[in-house]
Motif scaffolding. Sequence first.
Motif, PDB file in Angstrom:
ATOM      1  N   MET A  61       0.857  -1.006   0.024  1.00 29.84           N
ATOM      2  CA  MET A  61      -0.031   0.054  -0.189  1.00 29.84           C
ATOM      3  C   MET A  61       0.835   1.306  -0.009  1.00 29.84           C
ATOM      4  SD  MET A  61      -3.509   0.744   2.257  1.00 29.84           S
ATOM      5  CE  MET A  61      -2.916   1.783   3.629  1.00 29.84           C
ATOM      6  N   VAL A  62       1.718   1.208   0.742  1.00 29.79           N
ATOM      7  CA  VAL A  62       2.843   2.498   1.047  1.00 29.79           C
ATOM      8  C   VAL A  62       3.378   2.550  -0.471  1.00 29.79           C
ATOM      9  CG1 VAL A  62       4.928   3.378   1.982  1.00 29.79           C
ATOM     10  CG2 VAL A  62       3.068   2.147   3.297  1.00 29.79           C
ATOM     11  N   ALA A  63       4.001   1.517  -1.423  1.00 26.07           N
ATOM     12  CA  ALA A  63       4.674   1.684  -2.473  1.00 26.07           C
ATOM     13  C   ALA A  63       3.752   2.241  -3.552  1.00 26.07           C
ATOM     14  CB  ALA A  63       5.075   0.311  -2.842  1.00 26.07           C
ATOM     15  N   GLY A  64       2.409   2.062  -3.407  1.00 27.31           N
ATOM     16  CA  GLY A  64       1.308   2.497  -4.213  1.00 27.31           C
ATOM     17  C   GLY A  64       1.358   3.912  -3.908  1.00 27.31           C
ATOM     18  N   LEU A  65       1.416   4.390  -3.042  1.00 29.12           N
ATOM     19  CA  LEU A  65       1.300   5.879  -2.444  1.00 29.12           C
ATOM     20  C   LEU A  65       2.452   6.547  -2.850  1.00 29.12           C
ATOM     21  CD1 LEU A  65      -0.344   5.700   1.120  1.00 29.12           C
ATOM     22  CD2 LEU A  65      -1.520   6.472  -1.000  1.00 29.12           C
ATOM     23  N   ILE A  66       3.502   5.877  -2.797  1.00 31.13           N
ATOM     24  CA  ILE A  66       4.674   6.828  -3.128  1.00 31.13           C
ATOM     25  C   ILE A  66       5.012   6.641  -4.918  1.00 31.13           C
ATOM     26  CG2 ILE A  66       7.448   6.253  -3.319  1.00 31.13           C
ATOM     27  CD1 ILE A  66       7.280   5.095  -0.611  1.00 31.13           C
ATOM     28  N   GLY A  67       4.268   5.646  -5.400  1.00 31.98           N
ATOM     29  CA  GLY A  67       4.209   5.765  -6.941  1.00 31.98           C
ATOM     30  C   GLY A  67       3.578   6.924  -7.429  1.00 31.98           C
ATOM     31  N   MET A  68       2.417   7.006  -6.687  1.00 29.60           N
ATOM     32  CA  MET A  68       1.222   8.037  -7.281  1.00 29.60           C
ATOM     33  C   MET A  68       2.200   9.623  -7.115  1.00 29.60           C
ATOM     34  SD  MET A  68      -2.359   6.756  -6.399  1.00 29.60           S
ATOM     35  CE  MET A  68      -2.779   7.828  -5.222  1.00 29.60           C
ATOM     36  N   ALA A  69       2.616   9.614  -5.661  1.00 31.01           N
ATOM     37  CA  ALA A  69       3.099  11.029  -5.295  1.00 31.01           C
ATOM     38  C   ALA A  69       4.210  11.353  -6.413  1.00 31.01           C
ATOM     39  CB  ALA A  69       3.768  10.957  -4.016  1.00 31.01           C
ATOM     40  N   LEU A  70       5.325  10.373  -6.824  1.00 34.33           N
ATOM     41  CA  LEU A  70       6.223  10.868  -7.542  1.00 34.33           C
ATOM     42  C   LEU A  70       5.933  10.807  -8.805  1.00 34.33           C
ATOM     43  CD1 LEU A  70       9.109   8.048  -6.306  1.00 34.33           C
ATOM     44  CD2 LEU A  70       8.941  10.584  -6.039  1.00 34.33           C
ATOM     45  N   GLY A  71       4.787  10.101  -9.319  1.00 32.62           N
ATOM     46  CA  GLY A  71       4.281  10.182 -10.704  1.00 32.62           C
ATOM     47  C   GLY A  71       3.651  11.711 -10.928  1.00 32.62           C
ATOM     48  N   ALA A 107       2.260   4.860 -14.106  1.00 36.47           N
ATOM     49  CA  ALA A 107       2.542   4.904 -12.841  1.00 36.47           C
ATOM     50  C   ALA A 107       1.641   5.250 -11.857  1.00 36.47           C
ATOM     51  CB  ALA A 107       3.974   5.588 -12.564  1.00 36.47           C
ATOM     52  N   MET A 108       0.861   6.472 -12.248  1.00 32.10           N
ATOM     53  CA  MET A 108      -0.288   6.791 -11.339  1.00 32.10           C
ATOM     54  C   MET A 108      -1.389   5.701 -11.056  1.00 32.10           C
ATOM     55  SD  MET A 108      -0.027  10.944 -11.519  1.00 32.10           S
ATOM     56  CE  MET A 108      -1.076  10.985 -10.218  1.00 32.10           C
ATOM     57  N   LEU A 109      -1.634   5.193 -12.548  1.00 30.64           N
ATOM     58  CA  LEU A 109      -2.684   4.098 -12.446  1.00 30.64           C
ATOM     59  C   LEU A 109      -2.336   2.889 -11.647  1.00 30.64           C
ATOM     60  CD1 LEU A 109      -5.644   3.393 -13.696  1.00 30.64           C
ATOM     61  CD2 LEU A 109      -4.123   2.480 -15.508  1.00 30.64           C
ATOM     62  N   VAL A 110      -1.169   2.531 -11.822  1.00 32.44           N
ATOM     63  CA  VAL A 110      -0.699   1.433 -11.067  1.00 32.44           C
ATOM     64  C   VAL A 110      -0.588   1.536  -9.615  1.00 32.44           C
ATOM     65  CG1 VAL A 110       1.250  -0.457 -10.654  1.00 32.44           C
ATOM     66  CG2 VAL A 110       0.413   0.243 -13.121  1.00 32.44           C
ATOM     67  N   LEU A 165      -2.416   3.671  -7.980  1.00 34.80           N
ATOM     68  CA  LEU A 165      -3.973   3.778  -7.424  1.00 34.80           C
ATOM     69  C   LEU A 165      -4.415   2.426  -7.398  1.00 34.80           C
ATOM     70  CD1 LEU A 165      -6.263   5.350  -6.662  1.00 34.80           C
ATOM     71  CD2 LEU A 165      -6.988   5.476  -9.220  1.00 34.80           C
ATOM     72  N   ILE A 166      -4.237   1.376  -8.119  1.00 36.03           N
ATOM     73  CA  ILE A 166      -4.673  -0.242  -7.835  1.00 36.03           C
ATOM     74  C   ILE A 166      -3.824  -0.641  -7.090  1.00 36.03           C
ATOM     75  CG2 ILE A 166      -4.439  -2.211  -9.272  1.00 36.03           C
ATOM     76  CD1 ILE A 166      -4.969  -0.628 -11.813  1.00 36.03           C
ATOM     77  N   ALA A 167      -2.475  -0.353  -6.935  1.00 38.38           N
ATOM     78  CA  ALA A 167      -1.837  -1.033  -5.780  1.00 38.38           C
ATOM     79  C   ALA A 167      -2.398  -0.727  -4.253  1.00 38.38           C
ATOM     80  CB  ALA A 167      -0.339  -0.857  -5.706  1.00 38.38           C
ATOM     81  N   THR A 168      -2.735   0.670  -4.375  1.00 34.91           N
ATOM     82  CA  THR A 168      -3.036   1.083  -2.907  1.00 34.91           C
ATOM     83  C   THR A 168      -4.548   0.575  -2.620  1.00 34.91           C
ATOM     84  OG1 THR A 168      -1.971   3.310  -3.312  1.00 34.91           O
ATOM     85  CG2 THR A 168      -3.718   3.367  -1.933  1.00 34.91           C
ATOM     86  N   ALA A 169      -5.397   0.493  -3.789  1.00 34.30           N
ATOM     87  CA  ALA A 169      -6.750  -0.041  -3.571  1.00 34.30           C
ATOM     88  C   ALA A 169      -6.543  -1.663  -2.950  1.00 34.30           C
ATOM     89  CB  ALA A 169      -7.431   0.264  -4.959  1.00 34.30           C
ATOM     90  N   LEU A 170      -5.643  -2.297  -3.728  1.00 34.43           N
ATOM     91  CA  LEU A 170      -5.471  -3.777  -3.462  1.00 34.43           C
ATOM     92  C   LEU A 170      -5.001  -3.696  -1.938  1.00 34.43           C
ATOM     93  CD1 LEU A 170      -4.165  -5.157  -6.842  1.00 34.43           C
ATOM     94  CD2 LEU A 170      -6.689  -5.438  -5.587  1.00 34.43           C
TER      95      LEU A 170
END
Length: 56
Positions: free
Chosen positions: A1-11, A34-37, A39-44
């Motif tokens: 979940m944290v990796a998804g948030l970091i990916g969205m922030a950097l994107g 990156a932002m789509l992935v 978001l999906i990673a955070t939701a999952l």
Amino acid sequence: MVAGLIGMALGGLVAATADGGLGTGNGLGGVCVAMLVGLIATALGRLVLTRSRRTG
């Protein structure tokens, strides 16, 4: 979940600082992916945490 948030922030950071649009070589296509992935990673991740708290 944290990796998804970091990916969205950097994107979002890359998208905010890019000079051109899609197809100009600034990486905006990758930012969208990156932002789509992210978001999906955070939701999952949220779904997994919710289910694990219910079952155990």
